[in-house]
Design an enzyme around this catalytic site. Structure first.
Site, PDB file in Angstrom:
ATOM      1  N   TRP A 295      23.129  21.187 -10.639  1.00  0.00           N
ATOM      2  CA  TRP A 295      22.319  22.360 -10.325  1.00  0.00           C
ATOM      3  C   TRP A 295      23.056  23.677 -10.558  1.00  0.00           C
ATOM      4  CZ3 TRP A 295      25.508  24.593  -6.865  1.00  0.00           C
ATOM      5  CH2 TRP A 295      26.344  23.746  -6.137  1.00  0.00           C
TER       6      TRP A 295
ATOM      7  N   CYS B 255      32.289  24.255 -12.304  1.00  0.00           N
ATOM      8  CA  CYS B 255      33.213  23.122 -12.475  1.00  0.00           C
ATOM      9  C   CYS B 255      34.530  23.585 -13.086  1.00  0.00           C
ATOM     10  CB  CYS B 255      32.572  22.028 -13.321  1.00  0.00           C
ATOM     11  SG  CYS B 255      32.003  22.601 -14.922  1.00  0.00           S
TER      12      CYS B 255
ATOM     13  N   GLU C 184      31.025  14.010 -17.328  1.00  0.00           N
ATOM     14  CA  GLU C 184      31.565  15.367 -17.140  1.00  0.00           C
ATOM     15  C   GLU C 184      31.559  15.611 -15.640  1.00  0.00           C
ATOM     16  OE1 GLU C 184      32.708  17.251 -19.468  1.00  0.00           O
ATOM     17  OE2 GLU C 184      31.927  16.276 -21.256  1.00  0.00           O
TER      18      GLU C 184
ATOM     19  N   GLY D 161      28.157  15.964 -13.158  1.00  0.00           N
ATOM     20  CA  GLY D 161      28.011  16.060 -11.709  1.00  0.00           C
ATOM     21  C   GLY D 161      29.329  15.711 -11.051  1.00  0.00           C
TER      22      GLY D 161
END
Ligand code: NDP
Length: 522
Positions: free
Chosen positions: A149, A280, A246, A224
């Site tokens: 998200w 991330c 990933e 995620g």
């Protein structure tokens, strides 16, 4: 109808709907029907039916379609940014930024896919000099994409666009927090190609993701958390479905004694706090040379105090999109302080029930949660190091290995290459993600496989090798009619081709390596 039956029916209806919320206010912004396993399988079957058409039309026609999609995305950027803003809470301008980067990747894919994947000749080698040899990269068929998200356009598009560009059709399960963005993306491509199922979105929670992993797909691209990535991999293993993972990160930014400290502080602030730290490849740790540490911390703190999270016009940061993450952020700050770290900007009080304000923690023990675990909030740890070797050692100590950054006057590239991570920016932050020709992905707990660039296109293909005999061989090796004389000739040829290394075998390896280097230099 009894109350119990009515309640059961109501429960069932409720279960089949997924609501998305504005995380700043809690308002419902969308209601979506949930896809169960049967509905996911039906979507995959539709994608399968379109896959042959999409693969068959070739590179030029695909580039044309992707170009038209790019134009739709560009002309409607503000509308898509509205949906991203509504579901994630991030400022509209930041939503536009991630969409813009995704559009730029689409342009690269259209221009380069044929060059990267198209058939090209390779040398057949001396033993098979009578053959020609070629390789091409063919689409797998149907690719499943599961996305997070935090960057609900840019991140899944790293898989969706590259899978499409390589000639696959795609079924996409967006995060339960950003279903509207997923639906918008699929609808926008359908505008360009209404009668084929190039990109479909399936909606739901983890079970819908599991159903996609179990469906008749040819590859699954997951972005995620590491924990969910392991579950996805286990489910995909049931059918030997290959995966790209990933996953999370704990990226470090290194500041050398000769770095431009203003630029480093600016980059650290953006890397740590933008998108409310939910990135991330965000900067979660800084290792700064002790000679410039106080100066750097002062400049970073100034910038941290200048930004805040909120819904007012001046707010550069939005709310935390996933409210449960607030507790993680708070616990990391608490743990760092309890173990002797100091908060020079903010502290535990910076986290409320929707927003987290910037926190700068310094001199935090290396075994603290804020150093070892992904925080995914607007906090940053700044620790001093005596030299760049120590910085590299500490940056590499964790289980993650996604991205990172180095600020240095003279040694940037040298330090960057020593970092155990998939990507590093020198004298900038997150720059690699915006270069479409560079591969994106990590090592260790950050996952494996690559999106973006040539590697990202190849990730969604299989290599097809073909040889063609052009003339009769001088020496036919694959026949039962081979003679002893031919076997001897083969052995002689092999010795001539590959036997030389053994003649210098008695020299120590160090000397041989030095001799090879000398020859190359010469
Ligand atoms: P999650 O791992 O919680 O969820 C990712 C996706 O997997 C969601 O769509 C989720 O659905 C789905 N899912 C959950 N359970 C299952 C299951 N059992 N089987 C299949 N799918 C499942 O991650 P977040 O969405 O919270 O995203 C944040 C994480 O993503 C961070 O760790 C971040 O570092 C990482 N990330 C990594 C990037 C990279 O490129 N390396 C880029 C961006 C983020 P649902 O939401 O409905 O639960």
């Amino acid at each position: 109808m009894s109350d119990t039956v009515r309640q059961d029916q109501q429960d069932q209806q409720d279960q089949q709907k997924l609501e998305s919320f504005d995380p700043a206010t809690g308002d419902v912004v969308g209601v979506h029907a949930v896809d169960d396993a049967a509905s996911v399988e039906a979507a995959v079957a539709r994608a399968r039916a379109s896959a042959a058409w999409w693969a068959g039309i070739g590179f030029d026609a695909r580039a044309e379609v992707l170009g038209q999609w790019r134009a739709v995305l560009t002309r409607r950027m503000a509308q898509l940014a509205d949906v991203v803003h509504a579901e994630t809470g991030k400022p509209h301008a930041d939503a536009q930024l991630e969409i813009g980067l995704a559009i730029d990747h689409l342009a690269w894919i259209g221009a380069k896919a044929e060059k990267v994947l198209g058939r090209h000749r390779v040398s057949p080698g001396l033993l098979l000099a009578n053959h020609s040899a070629s390789v091409e990269y063919l689409p797998l068929g149907v690719v499943g994409v599961i996305g997070p998200w935090n960057y609900p356009v840019f991140t899944p598009m790293g898989s969706i666009a590259y899978a499409l560009g390589a000639g696959n059709t795609v079924v996409f399960k967006p995060s339960e927090l950003t279903p509207g963005v997923g639906v918008w993306l699929a609808d926008s491509l359908r505008e360009v190609v209404p009668d084929q199922h190039l990109l479909q979105t399936v909606i739901g929670w983890g079970e819908t993701g599991t159903a996609l992993c179990r469906a008749d797909i040819d590859k699954l691209a997951f972005t995620g958390s590491t924990a969910t990535g392991k579950k996805v991999m286990a489910t995909c293993a049931e059918n030997l479905t290959p995966v790209v993972i990933e996953a999370g990160g704990k990226d470090a930014l290194i500041v050398d004694e000769d770095a431009d400290l203003d630029a480093a502080a600016e980059a650290a602030a953006w890397g740590a706090f933008s998108n409310a730290g939910q990135t991330c490849i965000g900067v979660e740790r800084v290792y700064v040379h002790e000679k410039v540490a106080d100066d750097f911390i002062g400049r970073l703190s100034e910038r941290a105090r200048a930004v805040h999270a909120g819904v007012d016009a001046e707010a550069k940061l939005g709310p935390m999109t996933m409210s449960s993450q607030l507790e993680v952020v708070r616990s990391h700050v608490d743990d760092a302080i309890a173990r002797g770290g100091r908060a020079v900007v903010g502290g535990p009080e910076s986290v409320d029930d929707r927003f987290a304000q910037p926190v700068v923690l310094v001199d935090v023990p290396e075994d603290s949660l804020a150093v070892t675990e992904e925080t995914f909030g607007p906090t940053v740890v700044v620790n001093r190091v005596g030299c760049m070797d120590e910085a590299v050692e500490k940056a590499n100590a964790g289980k993650y290995g996604l991205g990172g950054a180095v600020f240095s006057g003279r040694r940037g590239a040298e330090i960057a290459r020593q970092l155990r991570s998939g990507m590093t920016s020198v004298n900038a932050v997150i720059a690699f993600a915006a270069v479409p020709s560079l591969p994106f992905g990590g090592v260790g707990d950050s996952g494996f496989g690559r999106i973006h660039g040539a590697d990202g296109l190849k990730e969604f293909t299989y290599a097809k090798a073909v040889t063609r005999q052009r003339m009769k061989p001088v020496l036919n090796l694959t026949t039962f009619e081979r003679t002893e004389e031919q076997d001897t000739l083969f052995a002689t040829m092999l010795t001539a081709l590959h036997g030389r290394a053994s003649q210098i075998g008695k020299r120590p390896l160090r000397e041989r390596v030095a001799a090879v280097r000398e020859r190359r230099r010469g």
